[in-house]
Design a protein around this motif. Structure first.
Motif: not given
Length: 134
Positions: A77-84, A86-91, A93-105
């Motif tokens: 997600f391009f603006r992932g770090a700014a998104l709420d 609450p369900r902790k989907l982001f798992n 690229s958590l250390e970035g200032n802008t992006r966040r990602a979800i890895d699906f296995r």
């Protein structure tokens, strides 16, 4: 939408469909499911094909990319770090200032309602950012 934009969107959609078919395993199924949920969450979202073969979903700017690797299907997600989230989907690229990602296995369950809410939140963030620039 201009004719050129419509043509680019159509070509991108075809490329994404082709990528899903080429994967031919759980990754293709997952990418197809995520694609559907993205469109369910925002029927106005547009598909793009960038950076030599990366699916991108956009509305007032990039929402997320969809990439496939050997072990995961990753949505960044391009603006992932700014998104709420609450369900902790982001798992990822958590250390970035802008992006966040979800890895699906393979075999993981997806909280579809929370995922669609995250997509809508990303679109809203893009729209707010664009409005603030005007």
């Amino acid at each position: 939408m201009t004719a050129k934009r419509a043509s680019n969107t159509t070509a991108a959609s075809k490329n994404i469909t082709k990528r899903i078919a080429e994967l031919g395993d759980w990754r293709g199924e997952m990418l197809a499911r995520l694609r559907q949920l993205i469109h369910d969450a925002d029927p106005e979202i547009e598909e793009e094909w960038k950076w030599r073969g990366t699916p991108v979903w956009a509305h007032d700017g990039g929402v997320c990319t969809g990439e496939s690797y050997k072990e995961v299907v990753k949505l960044t997600f391009f603006r992932g770090a700014a998104l709420d989230d609450p369900r902790k989907l982001f798992n990822s690229s958590l250390e970035g200032n802008t992006r966040r990602a979800i890895d699906f296995r393979e075999g993981e369950k997806l909280n579809e309602a929370a995922f669609k809410k995250l997509i809508r939140s990303a679109v809203a963030a893009n729209t707010a950012f664009r409005a603030a620039k005007k």
